[in-house]
Design a protein around this motif. Structure first.
Motif, short mmCIF file in Angstrom:
data_model
loop_
_atom_site.label_atom_id
_atom_site.label_comp_id
_atom_site.label_asym_id
_atom_site.label_seq_id
_atom_site.Cartn_x
_atom_site.Cartn_y
_atom_site.Cartn_z
N HIS A 200 0.86 -1.32 0.02
CA HIS A 200 -0.45 -0.48 0.02
C HIS A 200 1.02 0.91 -0.15
O HIS A 200 1.78 1.45 0.66
N ASP A 201 -0.04 2.54 -0.51
CA ASP A 201 1.04 3.93 -0.18
C ASP A 201 2.52 3.47 -0.54
O ASP A 201 2.99 4.60 -0.90
N CYS A 202 2.39 3.13 -2.43
CA CYS A 202 3.69 3.35 -3.51
C CYS A 202 3.49 4.25 -4.11
O CYS A 202 2.74 4.58 -4.72
N THR A 203 5.14 4.55 -4.31
CA THR A 203 5.32 5.09 -5.79
C THR A 203 5.95 4.52 -6.73
O THR A 203 6.32 4.42 -5.99
N ILE A 204 5.87 4.81 -8.34
CA ILE A 204 6.25 4.00 -9.03
C ILE A 204 6.29 5.19 -10.20
O ILE A 204 5.33 5.39 -10.96
N LEU A 205 8.04 5.64 -10.19
CA LEU A 205 7.68 6.07 -11.40
C LEU A 205 8.14 5.17 -12.74
O LEU A 205 7.57 4.19 -12.95
N HIS A 206 8.08 6.29 -14.42
CA HIS A 206 8.15 5.76 -15.43
C HIS A 206 9.07 4.43 -15.58
O HIS A 206 10.28 4.92 -14.91
N GLY A 207 8.76 3.82 -16.40
CA GLY A 207 10.53 2.82 -16.58
C GLY A 207 10.57 1.86 -15.66
O GLY A 207 11.53 0.94 -15.87
N VAL A 208 9.91 1.80 -14.85
CA VAL A 208 10.04 0.32 -13.81
C VAL A 208 9.98 -0.88 -14.23
O VAL A 208 9.29 -0.99 -14.58
N THR A 209 10.52 -1.70 -13.81
CA THR A 209 10.45 -3.23 -14.15
C THR A 209 10.53 -4.36 -12.87
O THR A 209 11.43 -3.66 -12.29
N LEU A 210 10.00 -4.92 -12.65
CA LEU A 210 9.42 -5.97 -11.45
C LEU A 210 10.04 -7.21 -12.33
O LEU A 210 8.09 -7.75 -12.47
#
Length: 307
Positions: A200-210
């Motif tokens: 919860h309450d996470c921030t993901i910016l552009h170009g992220v790979t999981l």
């Protein structure tokens, strides 16, 4: 016309204060439609503006003002975006509204974006204009379908994943798990694998790979804790955990567990936000999520490698 569009009892207690003044948006006068002054250019320009506002107003009226609650409003907007020659908008709308109804996470997403993103000026903007929000809500619909377990609904979920990837450049497998309060900022190029879990309450910016390492099957993707920030271009690989409150810096590559509250940069290198400068001051700035990398090098000589 309603000045309060969404019930405060729906989906995470979304309130209308200061944001979703959709009635006012629809009621904007058609600037210049009757001409302004003696300048022909002003008249032409004003008429074009008026036509644009009228077109937007029609969509706003059908998607927002006529919605019974937040689920319906989001479902209307997402269906209109996802619709194509092979995906019927009416069917999509019914499906999106049904799958989102009663889920508190979309409302939590809206509030988190408004709180964390300086570019977010209203709830109306978030619901109607932010593609990261749209991609996340499309994922939530697809995930709900995927969980049903039926062959037909899983393929419907995969069709939504494919369409979202085409539209927004965001590829999230419908089996992934994502908590509420998510800010997916800009969103382009985000890839989230099948067995990934995001708190919860996470921030993901552009170009992220999981992603996976390519060496495993089964449970092979990262597990992201609560209140984690994944910076632009960050890559997290394998069935590892990024614990609560951690920050993965821009362009970092992570293949090992990240302890809670730590910052990882480069290739598995840690900065500890709890450490002090030589003057006894924290080098974590209070007004932004990132850390002063130069301060880390200057005062500590080198950063710590994970493992």
């Amino acid at each position: 016309e309603r000045s309060r569009v969404f019930s405060t009892q729906q989906n995470g207690g979304l309130a209308a204060r200061g944001g979703l003044a959709a009635a006012a948006f629809v009621g904007i006068p058609l600037v210049g439609a009757a001409g302004r002054g003696d300048d022909g250019d002003d008249q032409a320009r004003g008429g074009a503006i008026g036509e644009g506002v009228a077109a937007a107003g029609g969509a706003m009226r059908s998607q927002i003002l006529e919605a019974s609650d937040l689920s319906a409003a989001i479902g209307n907007v997402i269906a209109a975006r996802l619709a194509s020659s092979s995906l019927d908008e009416t069917t999509l709308r019914e499906m999106c509204v049904c799958e989102l109804r009663g889920d508190p996470r979309p409302g939590a997403d809206v509030e988190a974006i408004l709180e964390k993103d300086p570019a977010a000026i209203s709830r109306l903007q978030i619901v109607t204009c932010l593609k990261g929000f749209h991609a996340v809500q499309a994922f939530r619909v697809a995930h709900s379908l995927w969980k049903s377990g039926s062959f037909a609904q899983k393929h419907a979920a995969l069709a939504l994943q494919n369409r979202a990837s085409e539209l927004w450049g965001v590829d999230v497998h419908p089996a992934a798990q994502i908590g509420g309060g998510l800010l997916m900022d800009h969103a382009t190029g985000v890839v989230i694998g099948e067995t990934a879990v995001i708190g919860h309450d996470c921030t993901i910016l552009h170009g992220v790979t999981l992603g996976g390492t390519g060496k495993e099957r089964g449970d092979r993707h990262p597990k992201i804790g609560d209140s984690v920030v994944l910076g632009a271009g960050a890559t997290v690989l394998g069935n590892i955990r990024v614990n609560d409150g951690a920050t993965v810096g821009s362009q970092a590559v992570v293949t090992k567990e990240v302890p809670a509250g730590m910052t990882v940069i480069g290739l598995n290198k840690l900065l500890d936000p709890r450490r002090k400068t030589k003057n006894g001051d924290d080098f974590k700035r209070s007004d932004t999520w990132h850390y002063e990398i130069d301060a880390g090098y200057e005062y500590f000589g080198a950063v710590e490698h994970i493992g």
